[in-house]
Structures are given as structure tokens and as C-alpha cells.
Motif scaffolding. Structure first.
Motif, mmCIF file in Angstrom:
data_model
loop_
_atom_site.group_PDB
_atom_site.id
_atom_site.type_symbol
_atom_site.label_atom_id
_atom_site.label_comp_id
_atom_site.label_asym_id
_atom_site.label_seq_id
_atom_site.Cartn_x
_atom_site.Cartn_y
_atom_site.Cartn_z
ATOM 1 N N ASP A 200 4.715 -7.675 -1.727
ATOM 2 C CA ASP A 200 5.105 -6.395 -2.353
ATOM 3 C C ASP A 200 4.081 -5.892 -3.362
ATOM 4 O O ASP A 200 4.416 -5.193 -4.320
ATOM 5 C CB ASP A 200 6.482 -6.526 -3.034
ATOM 6 C CG ASP A 200 7.559 -6.871 -2.020
ATOM 7 O OD1 ASP A 200 7.402 -6.450 -0.849
ATOM 8 O OD2 ASP A 200 8.521 -7.562 -2.377
ATOM 9 N N CYS B 81 1.107 5.269 2.951
ATOM 10 C CA CYS B 81 1.177 5.884 4.292
ATOM 11 C C CYS B 81 -0.131 6.622 4.603
ATOM 12 O O CYS B 81 -0.649 6.536 5.723
ATOM 13 C CB CYS B 81 2.316 6.902 4.364
ATOM 14 S SG CYS B 81 3.949 6.172 4.303
ATOM 15 N N ASP C 106 8.485 9.728 -2.968
ATOM 16 C CA ASP C 106 8.009 8.401 -3.365
ATOM 17 C C ASP C 106 6.474 8.380 -3.294
ATOM 18 O O ASP C 106 5.889 7.857 -2.348
ATOM 19 C CB ASP C 106 8.636 7.370 -2.395
ATOM 20 C CG ASP C 106 8.263 5.948 -2.714
ATOM 21 O OD1 ASP C 106 7.419 5.714 -3.595
ATOM 22 O OD2 ASP C 106 8.829 5.057 -2.055
ATOM 23 N N GLU D 24 11.534 -2.325 -0.163
ATOM 24 C CA GLU D 24 11.506 -1.220 -1.137
ATOM 25 C C GLU D 24 12.813 -0.411 -1.070
ATOM 26 O O GLU D 24 12.882 0.710 -1.562
ATOM 27 C CB GLU D 24 10.322 -0.278 -0.844
ATOM 28 C CG GLU D 24 8.972 -0.836 -1.198
ATOM 29 C CD GLU D 24 8.657 -0.763 -2.685
ATOM 30 O OE1 GLU D 24 8.335 0.322 -3.185
ATOM 31 O OE2 GLU D 24 8.772 -1.816 -3.343
ATOM 32 N N TYR E 241 7.907 -4.290 4.433
ATOM 33 C CA TYR E 241 7.680 -3.934 3.028
ATOM 34 C C TYR E 241 8.606 -2.769 2.640
ATOM 35 O O TYR E 241 9.277 -2.805 1.600
ATOM 36 C CB TYR E 241 6.197 -3.572 2.824
ATOM 37 C CG TYR E 241 5.925 -2.773 1.578
ATOM 38 C CD1 TYR E 241 5.854 -3.404 0.330
ATOM 39 C CD2 TYR E 241 5.771 -1.388 1.629
ATOM 40 C CE1 TYR E 241 5.643 -2.663 -0.832
ATOM 41 C CE2 TYR E 241 5.564 -0.649 0.481
ATOM 42 C CZ TYR E 241 5.501 -1.287 -0.750
ATOM 43 O OH TYR E 241 5.298 -0.558 -1.888
ATOM 44 N N LEU E 242 8.666 -1.733 3.511
ATOM 45 C CA LEU E 242 9.527 -0.571 3.199
ATOM 46 C C LEU E 242 10.991 -0.996 3.059
ATOM 47 O O LEU E 242 11.716 -0.501 2.202
ATOM 48 C CB LEU E 242 9.435 0.482 4.312
ATOM 49 C CG LEU E 242 8.270 1.455 4.271
ATOM 50 C CD1 LEU E 242 8.434 2.499 5.373
ATOM 51 C CD2 LEU E 242 8.137 2.141 2.915
ATOM 52 N N SER F 18 1.860 -3.435 -3.550
ATOM 53 C CA SER F 18 1.435 -2.203 -2.901
ATOM 54 C C SER F 18 0.083 -1.709 -3.423
ATOM 55 O O SER F 18 -0.797 -1.329 -2.657
ATOM 56 C CB SER F 18 2.523 -1.155 -3.122
ATOM 57 O OG SER F 18 1.992 0.113 -3.136
ATOM 58 N N LYS G 29 4.100 6.699 -4.643
ATOM 59 C CA LYS G 29 3.387 5.411 -4.500
ATOM 60 C C LYS G 29 3.310 5.015 -3.013
ATOM 61 O O LYS G 29 2.241 4.725 -2.484
ATOM 62 C CB LYS G 29 4.134 4.327 -5.282
ATOM 63 C CG LYS G 29 3.521 2.944 -5.137
ATOM 64 C CD LYS G 29 4.353 1.848 -5.785
ATOM 65 C CE LYS G 29 5.557 1.458 -4.938
ATOM 66 N NZ LYS G 29 6.261 0.265 -5.377
ATOM 67 N N ASN G 30 4.455 5.077 -2.344
ATOM 68 C CA ASN G 30 4.458 4.647 -0.945
ATOM 69 C C ASN G 30 3.908 5.722 -0.008
ATOM 70 O O ASN G 30 3.408 5.399 1.080
ATOM 71 C CB ASN G 30 5.855 4.186 -0.547
ATOM 72 C CG ASN G 30 6.171 2.848 -1.186
ATOM 73 O OD1 ASN G 30 5.300 1.984 -1.254
ATOM 74 N ND2 ASN G 30 7.387 2.689 -1.698
ATOM 75 N N VAL H 149 10.012 9.160 2.216
ATOM 76 C CA VAL H 149 8.914 8.555 1.430
ATOM 77 C C VAL H 149 7.958 9.659 0.968
ATOM 78 O O VAL H 149 7.631 9.760 -0.218
ATOM 79 C CB VAL H 149 8.147 7.496 2.274
ATOM 80 C CG1 VAL H 149 6.878 7.056 1.555
ATOM 81 C CG2 VAL H 149 9.035 6.295 2.589
#
Ligand code: HEM
Length: 266
Positions: free
Chosen positions: A66, A207, A200, A166, A162-163, A68, A202-203, A196
Motif C-alpha cells: 500500500d 491510474c 481521489d 483502499e 490495492y484498490l 502508493s 492520489k489514486n 477514483v
């Protein structure tokens, strides 16, 4: 081992320069001038492939942990190397068709088609094929490495897991999918990715790095096929394929179709 049993490090012995410089062995008579470039460029590619695999293994570990931000940092390095790999094709394009033909018949069946490290990269990115495994000799380093990557999760699997951690509701069927199967587009995953991107940052950044990666690989494939077309035209490949016609079929297939599909809905 105690320190004094090691010779002091020098540039020559640390980097094994003498061995490295003895590895370029032309097969043509003369030898033909351009064969040296051809050998060196392929060897350099293989070294970069090795480094890419090393970095991808790190990205997978970081995603699993995790981390990221650090995984994005490593992806950035990978993308920078990928740019160098694409740019290197410019050097090969300074070799004319006649210069290549001067030594091509000495290559026999040798072709980048047989690069196990390239196939390892493809496997890791989700382009897996059992047929590919059959092309490598039993007991070889190459086959052992490929078999390991064939049964391992792809980078897309690591990303979906990972998602899920999250707190995105990635369906179990995706988390437990057959990792040897192709990555198929999924409306459920697309809905998650839209969330996302919208909420979001950060994520969403992560992507975008995966989209960069996808585009970078497609760019290499496109540039390679163009280089092949201008060098050998419609001739068959030394690896036994139809040549440029075969390579064209590999261009334009996204690695991560969901990340492309959502663009129109953002
Ligand atoms: C004059 C230079 C080059 C020519 C004419 C050429 C030609 C070809 C051809 C015709 C193929 C199709 C397979 C076959 O039948 O051989 C192929 C595949 C391939 N080549 Fe090259 N190539 C060149 C340089 C390179 C370089 C520098 C690399 C870097 C490693 C490379 C990597 C690959 C890879 C990985 C494949 C497999 C692609 C796939 O199956 O999707 N090639 N090449």
C-alpha cells in the motif's frame, strides 16, 4: 568474507569491463561494419529489460504494501527508461536496408521474437500466452523465469487488489480471477475508476501512470514495426513470422482497457 580478501574496487573490475567488451562477436565475414551496432543495441535492450523487470518487481511489492507514493516514484523511473527504449530505435533507423542485408543472413533464426525478457515483461503486464512457454528449452533459465511470471499476478491484478484495500468495492471475481487469462474490459471496474478519477487525486495519479505505461508500450510496438517496415519491407522475419504484417497485429491493443474506456465518461 573479510574485507582484505576482496581486491579494491576499480571501475574496471566492479563493472567487469573486460568481460563486457568481449561479448560483442559479429558472425559476418569482414565483419560487416553495421553488425556491431546491431549486436550492441540488442544487448543494451536486454540490459534495460533486466532493469525494467527489477523495477516492476519493486512496483508490485510497493503496491502490495500500500505504498502508493513510492510505487508511483518507481513507475516514473520505468516510464523514463521506456522513453529511452523508444528513442534507441532512432539509432537503428540510421542503418539502411542494404547495410542490414549485408549481415542479415548470418542471423539464422535469431530474432527479438525469442527474447525471454521481453516475454517476461509482457507476462507481467498481462499479455500471457502458454504457447510462448513452449518456445523455450526445458531446464533453461528463460523457461524457469517465464513459468514463474506466467503463474504470478499481473500488475493489473496488483493494482485491483490495492484498490480493494483502499476500500473500493472491487468484486471478488476480479480479485480472485485466473491471473493467466487476458485482462478483459469490465463495466464494474470502470465505474470504480470513474469514482477514483472524480474524487481521489492520489489514486487518479496512479491510474495516469498506468496509462503512461500502456501508451509507452504501444509506442514501442508502433515504432518497432515502422523501423521493421523501412528496413526489411514485406520480407518475413528471421524468427519465422510474416514480419511487419505479424507485428502490425500486435499494435494498438491496450494493456489496461478499462483505463481507456472511461475517458469518454469522465
Ligand atoms: C534491424 C532491426 C530489426 C529488425 C529488422 C527487426 C525485425 C523484427 C521482426 C520481423 C519481428 C517479427 C518476428 C520475426 O519473425 O522475427 C521482430 C520481433 C521482435 N523484435 Fe525486432 N527487429 C529489429 C530490431 C529489434 C530490436 C533492437 C529489438 C530490441 C530488443 C527488437 C525486439 C523485438 C521483439 C521483442 C520482437 C517480438 C515482438 C512481438 O512478438 O510482439 N527488435 N523484429
Amino acid at each position: 568474507m573479510s574485507e582484505d580478501t576482496h581486491p579494491a574496487a576499480t571501475y574496471q573490475n566492479y563493472l567487469r569491463i573486460d568481460e563486457l567488451l568481449s561479448l560483442q562477436q559479429p558472425r559476418s565475414v569482414g565483419p560487416e561494419h553495421d553488425e556491431t551496432l546491431f549486436i550492441i543495441i540488442h544487448q543494451v535492450y536486454e540490459l534495460w529489460f533486466k532493469e525494467l523487470l527489477h523495477e516492476f518487481d519493486r512496483v508490485m511489492q510497493l503496491l502490495e504494501a500500500d505504498e502508493s507514493h513510492r510505487s508511483q516514484h518507481t513507475l516514473k523511473r520505468i516510464l523514463t527508461i521506456l522513453k529511452v527504449l523508444v528513442a534507441q530505435l532512432d539509432i537503428l533507423e540510421t542503418m539502411t536496408p542494404l547495410e542490414f542485408l549485408s549481415f542479415r543472413d548470418r542471423l539464422d533464426a535469431a530474432s527479438g521474437f525469442q527474447s525471454d525478457q521481453f516475454r517476461q515483461l509482457e507476462f507481467l503486464l498481462g499479455v500471457k500466452s502458454e504457447q510462448v512457454l513452449g518456445r523455450f528449452a526445458a531446464g533453461s533459465r528463460a523457461l524457469a523465469a517465464l513459468e514463474r511470471r506466467y503463474s504470478a499476478p499481473t500488475i493489473w491484478d496488483a493494482f485491483l487488489r490495492y484498490l480493494s484495500r483502499e476500500r473500493y468495492d472491487v468484486p471478488h471475481s476480479h480479485l480472485a480471477r485466473d491471473v493467466t487469462a487476458p485482462v478483459e474490459p469490465s463495466p464494474e471496474i470502470q465505474r470504480i475508476l470513474i469514482r477514483v478519477y472524480r474524487g481521489d487525486p492520489k489514486n487518479a495519479e496512479l491510474c495516469e501512470r498506468l496509462v503512461d505505461l500502456d501508451e509507452g508500450i504501444q509506442e514501442w510496438r508502433y515504432r518497432h514495426v515502422k523501423m521493421v517496415e523501412r528496413t526489411i519491407g514485406t520480407r518475413r522475419g528471421t524468427g519465422g513470422s510474416a514480419g511487419a504484417a505479424y507485428l502490425k497485429e500486435t499494435v494498438g491493443h491496450p494493456l489496461f482497457p478499462d483505463l481507456w474506456a472511461i475517458r469518454a465518461d469522465l
